[in-house]
Design a protein around this motif. Structure first.
Motif, PDB file in Angstrom:
ATOM      1  N   THR A  39       0.656  -0.814  -0.378  1.00  0.00           N
ATOM      2  CA  THR A  39       0.189   0.368  -0.304  1.00  0.00           C
ATOM      3  C   THR A  39       1.098   0.871  -0.042  1.00  0.00           C
ATOM      4  N   LEU A  40       0.484   2.189  -0.358  1.00  0.00           N
ATOM      5  CA  LEU A  40       1.348   3.664  -0.201  1.00  0.00           C
ATOM      6  C   LEU A  40       0.453   4.620   0.045  1.00  0.00           C
ATOM      7  N   PRO A  41       1.795   5.053   0.849  1.00  0.00           N
ATOM      8  CA  PRO A  41       1.241   5.893   2.752  1.00  0.00           C
ATOM      9  C   PRO A  41       0.648   7.511   1.209  1.00  0.00           C
ATOM     10  N   ALA A  69     -12.236   0.325  -6.877  1.00  0.00           N
ATOM     11  CA  ALA A  69     -10.369  -0.141  -6.310  1.00  0.00           C
ATOM     12  C   ALA A  69     -10.279   0.776  -5.708  1.00  0.00           C
ATOM     13  N   ASP A  70      -8.997  -0.208  -4.781  1.00  0.00           N
ATOM     14  CA  ASP A  70      -8.562   1.126  -3.980  1.00  0.00           C
ATOM     15  C   ASP A  70      -7.278   1.187  -4.542  1.00  0.00           C
ATOM     16  N   LEU A  71      -7.485   3.052  -4.337  1.00  0.00           N
ATOM     17  CA  LEU A  71      -6.160   3.649  -4.972  1.00  0.00           C
ATOM     18  C   LEU A  71      -5.275   3.659  -4.272  1.00  0.00           C
ATOM     19  N   SER A  72      -4.571   2.962  -3.164  1.00  0.00           N
ATOM     20  CA  SER A  72      -3.467   3.096  -2.286  1.00  0.00           C
ATOM     21  C   SER A  72      -2.377   2.090  -2.692  1.00  0.00           C
ATOM     22  N   PHE A  73      -2.758   1.074  -3.937  1.00  0.00           N
ATOM     23  CA  PHE A  73      -1.484   0.841  -3.667  1.00  0.00           C
ATOM     24  C   PHE A  73      -1.036   0.775  -4.473  1.00  0.00           C
ATOM     25  N   CYS A  74       0.643   0.291  -4.607  1.00  0.00           N
ATOM     26  CA  CYS A  74       1.516   0.777  -5.235  1.00  0.00           C
ATOM     27  C   CYS A  74       2.779  -0.390  -5.722  1.00  0.00           C
ATOM     28  N   ASP A  75       3.163  -0.317  -6.935  1.00  0.00           N
ATOM     29  CA  ASP A  75       4.307  -1.232  -6.919  1.00  0.00           C
ATOM     30  C   ASP A  75       5.578  -1.365  -6.443  1.00  0.00           C
ATOM     31  N   LYS A  76       6.035  -1.896  -6.627  1.00  0.00           N
ATOM     32  CA  LYS A  76       8.239  -2.203  -6.610  1.00  0.00           C
ATOM     33  C   LYS A  76       8.858  -1.112  -6.338  1.00  0.00           C
ATOM     34  N   ALA A  77       8.321   0.061  -7.107  1.00  0.00           N
ATOM     35  CA  ALA A  77       8.799   0.920  -6.912  1.00  0.00           C
ATOM     36  C   ALA A  77       7.718   2.335  -6.334  1.00  0.00           C
TER      37      ALA A  77
END
Length: 729
Positions: free
Chosen positions: A14-16, A78-86
């Motif tokens: 998750t992206l803070p 959709a949950d917009l807080s997700f982020c990828d490895k970068a």
């Protein structure tokens, strides 16, 4: 506590929430050079949140470019807080790919436009690097910060420059990004070796650098908004209101992706004429009365844009407001409203309602006024004319005054402003009436005497009388060009009456004034005819610190200079640093150039700056100064020059078989010449350091209270006297 969840080939984090904050959990992470970008996806759900497969799917769809499916998934919460490895969120991927519609929908769902990845880059960084100008526009419209820096200290502008994205560089400059040339390494490359794109890039950066002070001093302002077709929007700091258009269909237009197609993005900017080249198209018989406006539209499906614009001027009856632009047909003025805001009517303004053609992406325009003489058809019959520009005036033409029918041109020239410049003279105004300029378009002169009645606007003393000054010269320039005529007062004493046999230029003055100061009266007449003003420049400086000082230069009428000096003193400028130039006669729209010399230089290191004089505003420029040589005194010089256009005729070389017999061909070009007026020396006065207050003396210590022997005995204490022969026991 978060838990790392790994699935088959897919891991997500998750992206803070980092909107408006440069700190985040990955800010100290340094990515290895060989690390691939976003091959896997990571997620770390919170304790109360289950794994959201829709959020994972959204990221994958955006990365793969499936925008239509991504929009459908986005509608499933959709949950917009997700982020990828970068650390890239859905907004980062959409911005990097330039998916404008998707960016808009993400913003509506609450996605942050300032989200940071693990390299401290925002979506604006991604869009700028890839050259997606429209994505940049959308992000900035919804609040993205243009000054944010990544882990390498790079702004979006720097990334766009490095990637040679000229359109993005131009867009960011339009949004007021600060360009600091000292932060760049400039190579001395031969101009011929530069590509067109490189030349364009350098031109944009240098131009924006010269405008830095304009943004700081709010002489350049802008607003960018997202509007629907019929939506009204007030752009308060620009004095502009967008009026909903009627040239689109009434039904709401819906695109194939389910989005509204009648919305658009509008940039509206306003800058003073010194920062624009648009006024170079000003015609000789026009006077500029506004700042320069620029409108740009994106995602636009309309042909026109309706605006109401506030102007700090009110037109006289013989003045017409015109809208001007380098483009031939920019639009039209629909109507003008006049307003007065003060009881003594010293503050007034107009509101112009205009329709602008927006067939092109960008339009620039400004307002001017054109003075047009009134036209009257004259025949063989007697007629009495009453001009609109001077309703109380009358021109009585007897029967048979002209051999043939013709058209008479009449122009009224206001003398109020010239009289106000001389109001320090307690003996009264130089001119008692307005100026009347009469002529026939075919050059005819009357055969009979013409009676003229002109209202007197300024009172005369009881023992004084009015006289008429007349000239037949089209451009009078000396006392000898004028003739003094006798005139009578009407019964009310409010108008001068005289008779003429020749159409010319006429104006009334005090008989006593003409007797005492005829050159002064003639000078006032010529300034009124040529629409000139007498101004002086005042110079004031302000100490900021050991490295920086401020200088303000203002051109103002002598009668206003004291009040303007007090105004700048309230802004912290030192009155003891005041310098004045000699008086100059200038026209509205006159362009001055200030050239800096000496040890004090402008921080941008530019040598020359322009100031365009306009009657309906305060005419000043502010400069940030620094020492060119710290070992020399804090003094400088400014050379004031007038810029004029001069038409030159250049003979062309003869060519061709019969060139020896052909007439000499010539080419006319316009050249810019500078005439030096004066050089002013100025200095910056360093404020005296405050003297620290003297410390207050310590109050005397109270004497200890001595107890009597009787008291000591009562307390069981014995008092001993110390002597040199016996010690105390």
């Amino acid at each position: 506590m978060s838990t790392k969840v790994t699935t088959t080939g897919v891991t997500l984090k998750t992206l803070p929430s980092v909107s408006g904050n440069n700190s985040h959990s990955g800010e100290n992470r340094v990515r290895p050079k060989n690390e691939p970008t976003a091959v896997k996806i990571f997620v770390t759900p919170t304790e109360s949140q289950q794994f959201n497969h829709i959020g994972v799917q959204l990221l994958q769809l955006i990365r793969n470019g499936n925008t239509k499916q991504a929009l459908e998934v986005l509608g499933q919460n959709a949950d917009l807080s997700f982020c990828d490895k970068a650390g890239w969120s859905a907004m980062h991927h959409a911005a990097c790919s330039g998916f404008v519609d998707l960016i808009i929908q993400l913003i509506k769902k609450g996605a942050s436009v300032d989200a940071l990845d693990y390299s401290n880059e925002t979506p604006l960084h991604k869009a700028s690097r890839k050259g997606h100008a429209e994505a940049v526009i959308v992000l900035v419209t919804f609040g993205a910060g243009i000054s944010a820096v990544n882990s390498n200290g790079e702004t979006a502008l720097e990334l766009a420059v490095k990637a040679a994205q000229t359109t993005v560089v131009e867009t960011l400059c339009m949004f007021g990004v600060e360009v600091l040339l000292q932060d760049w390494s400039w190579s001395m490359i031969d101009e011929n070796e530069l590509s067109k794109k490189q030349k364009k890039m350098i031109e944009l950066l240098l131009k924006q650098h010269s405008r830095n002070s304009g943004y700081t001093q709010k002489l350049i302002q802008f607003e960018i908004v997202h509007l629907k077709a019929r939506e009204n929007k007030c752009l308060e700091k620009l004095g502009v209101e967008v009026i909903g258009n009627d040239d689109v269909e009434d039904e709401k237009v819906i695109g194939n992706d389910g989005m509204d197609c009648d919305s658009f993005f509008l940039y509206c900017g306003k800058m003073t004429s010194e920062y624009s080249d648009v006024t170079n198209s000003l015609k000789d018989n026009h006077e500029i009365v506004s700042d320069i406006y620029e409108c740009r539209l994106w995602c636009n499906k309309r042909k026109t844009l309706r605006l109401s614009v506030r102007l700090n001027t009110v037109l006289a009856s013989n003045e017409n407001l015109v809208i001007m632009s380098p483009a031939e047909k920019i639009g039209r003025i629909d109507c003008i409203d006049k307003f007065t805001e003060h009881k003594n009517q010293s503050k007034h303004h107009s509101v112009a309602y205009v329709t602008i053609s927006v067939k092109t992406t960008s339009v620039a325009f400004y307002f001017g006024k054109r003075i047009e003489p009134e036209k009257f058809s004259i025949g063989s019959e007697a007629v009495t004319l009453k001009p609109k520009g001077e309703p109380e005036a009358e021109i009585s033409i007897p029967k048979g005054s002209f051999e043939s029918e013709g058209q008479m041109s009449l122009q009224i020239v206001d003398t109020k402003e010239v009289n106000e410049e001389e109001e320090e003279d307690k003996s009264g105004d130089l001119l008692t009436t307005n100026i009347v300029d009469i002529s026939m378009t075919d050059g005819q002169q009357p055969k009979e005497e013409i009676g003229i009645k002109i209202p007197i606007h300024n009172k005369l003393s009881e023992d004084d009388a009015v006289v008429i000054l007349a000239t037949s010269c089209e451009a009078p320039c000396s006392v000898d060009d004028w003739e003094v005529m006798e005139a009578e007062m009407d019964e009310s004493g409010k108008a001068a009456i005289f008779r003429i046999r020749h159409f010319s230029i006429y104006a009334g003055s005090s008989k006593e004034k003409v007797k005492i100061d005829l050159p002064g009266v003639v000078d006032a007449l010529e300034r009124s005819i040529n629409r000139q003003r007498k101004i002086e420049f005042i110079f004031l400086t302000k100490w900021v610190n050991a490295d920086t000082s401020l200088l303000v230069i203002e051109g103002t009428a002598a009668r206003k200079s004291d009040s303007r000096i007090k105004y700048w003193a309230r802004q912290g400028y030192n009155e003891k640093s005041l310098k004045r130039s000699k008086e100059s006669r200038v026209k509205n729209g006159q362009r001055f150039m200030f050239t800096f010399m000496g040890n004090l230089v402008e921080v941008s290191r530019e040598e020359s700056f322009a100031l365009i004089f306009q009657n309906n505003r305060d005419n000043f420029r502010m400069f940030s100064l620094c020492l060119d040589d710290p070992n020399k005194p804090i003094t400088g010089e400014v050379k004031i020059s007038i810029e004029n256009e001069v038409e030159l005729t250049i003979p062309l070389k003869k060519s061709g078989l019969f060139s020896c017999c052909s007439a000499q061909r010539v080419k006319k070009i316009t050249n810019i010449e500078h005439t030096s007026l004066q050089t002013i020396s100025y200095d910056v006065i360093k404020p005296k350091e405050p003297v620290p207050p003297k410390p207050e003396p310590n109050p005397p210590k109270p004497e200890p209270k001595r107890l009597s022997d009787q008291t000591l005995n009562k307390l069981g204490l014995v008092k001993y006297k110390a002597t040199s022969t016996r010690q105390r026991t």
